[in-house]
Design a protein around this motif. Sequence first.
Motif, PDB file in Angstrom:
ATOM      1  N   PHE A   1       0.829  -1.196   0.000  1.00 51.69           N
ATOM      2  CA  PHE A   1       0.000   0.000   0.000  1.00 51.69           C
ATOM      3  C   PHE A   1       0.873   1.259   0.000  1.00 51.69           C
ATOM      4  N   SER A   2       0.243   2.403  -0.126  1.00 53.06           N
ATOM      5  CA  SER A   2       0.922   3.679  -0.353  1.00 53.06           C
ATOM      6  C   SER A   2       2.096   3.906   0.604  1.00 53.06           C
ATOM      7  N   GLY A   3       3.243   4.237   0.009  1.00 47.95           N
ATOM      8  CA  GLY A   3       4.413   4.599   0.797  1.00 47.95           C
ATOM      9  C   GLY A   3       5.187   3.434   1.386  1.00 47.95           C
ATOM     10  N   ALA A   4       4.805   2.207   1.079  1.00 47.07           N
ATOM     11  CA  ALA A   4       5.497   1.035   1.637  1.00 47.07           C
ATOM     12  C   ALA A   4       6.856   0.844   0.966  1.00 47.07           C
ATOM     13  N   LYS A   5       7.809   0.280   1.742  1.00 41.08           N
ATOM     14  CA  LYS A   5       9.159   0.037   1.230  1.00 41.08           C
ATOM     15  C   LYS A   5       9.616  -1.358   1.645  1.00 41.08           C
TER      16      LYS A   5
END
Length: 212
Positions: A162-166
């Motif tokens: 999901f958004s911004g995951a690394k």
Amino acid sequence: MIVSPSHETLNKLIRHQLHNLFILTDPEDEILTRSLTTTLAKTERCFRQSTNKYYRKDEEIFFSIYHSGQYCIFLYLLSRQVFLDNPKHRELADKIYYLNKTLNGLDLYYEISMPEAFHLDHPVGSVMGRATYGNNFTFAQLCTVGNNKGFFPEIGENVQMFSGAKILGRCKIGDNVVVSANTYIKDTDIPANSLVFGSSPNLVIKPKNSRP
């Protein structure tokens, strides 16, 4: 597969965009023609595994060239196919990769081997680097996959970012893992069927069917 508005428009559009940004040579135009048929077949196989309602129309696989996510996947597949067909002549593959980056803000290099089916939602600002990707991998905006000290992630099947995951470095991400928004995984293994959030080394890992 339905190509909307038409195969002819797709052929004109990709050539127009490449020529306007970079200049498309006659030899490159011939390479493009040879690679398009295989690319469209791979695009159809990829879209067939999507559950997104916009990838179907009248019970057929549907590819709208004006749907940015669909066109983004197509451009990656095209750049990779051109590279695979002509590994010693990379300029056209570079141009298509750069076109995709310009239009969609996604860094997905043609040397990166994505699975047969992968999915994306608003991929602006995402960087998909070298890793092993399992089938039905999904990512959103501002996601990053890449190396740490020369080690690369191994990502299982049906993994969602999901958004911004690394995900960085020596990581083994099991099948059916959900990586929550803004989660930072570095050099950490995640078991299958998990929901993970937080930041390494203080990640919180829960079975997917549990409640926070």
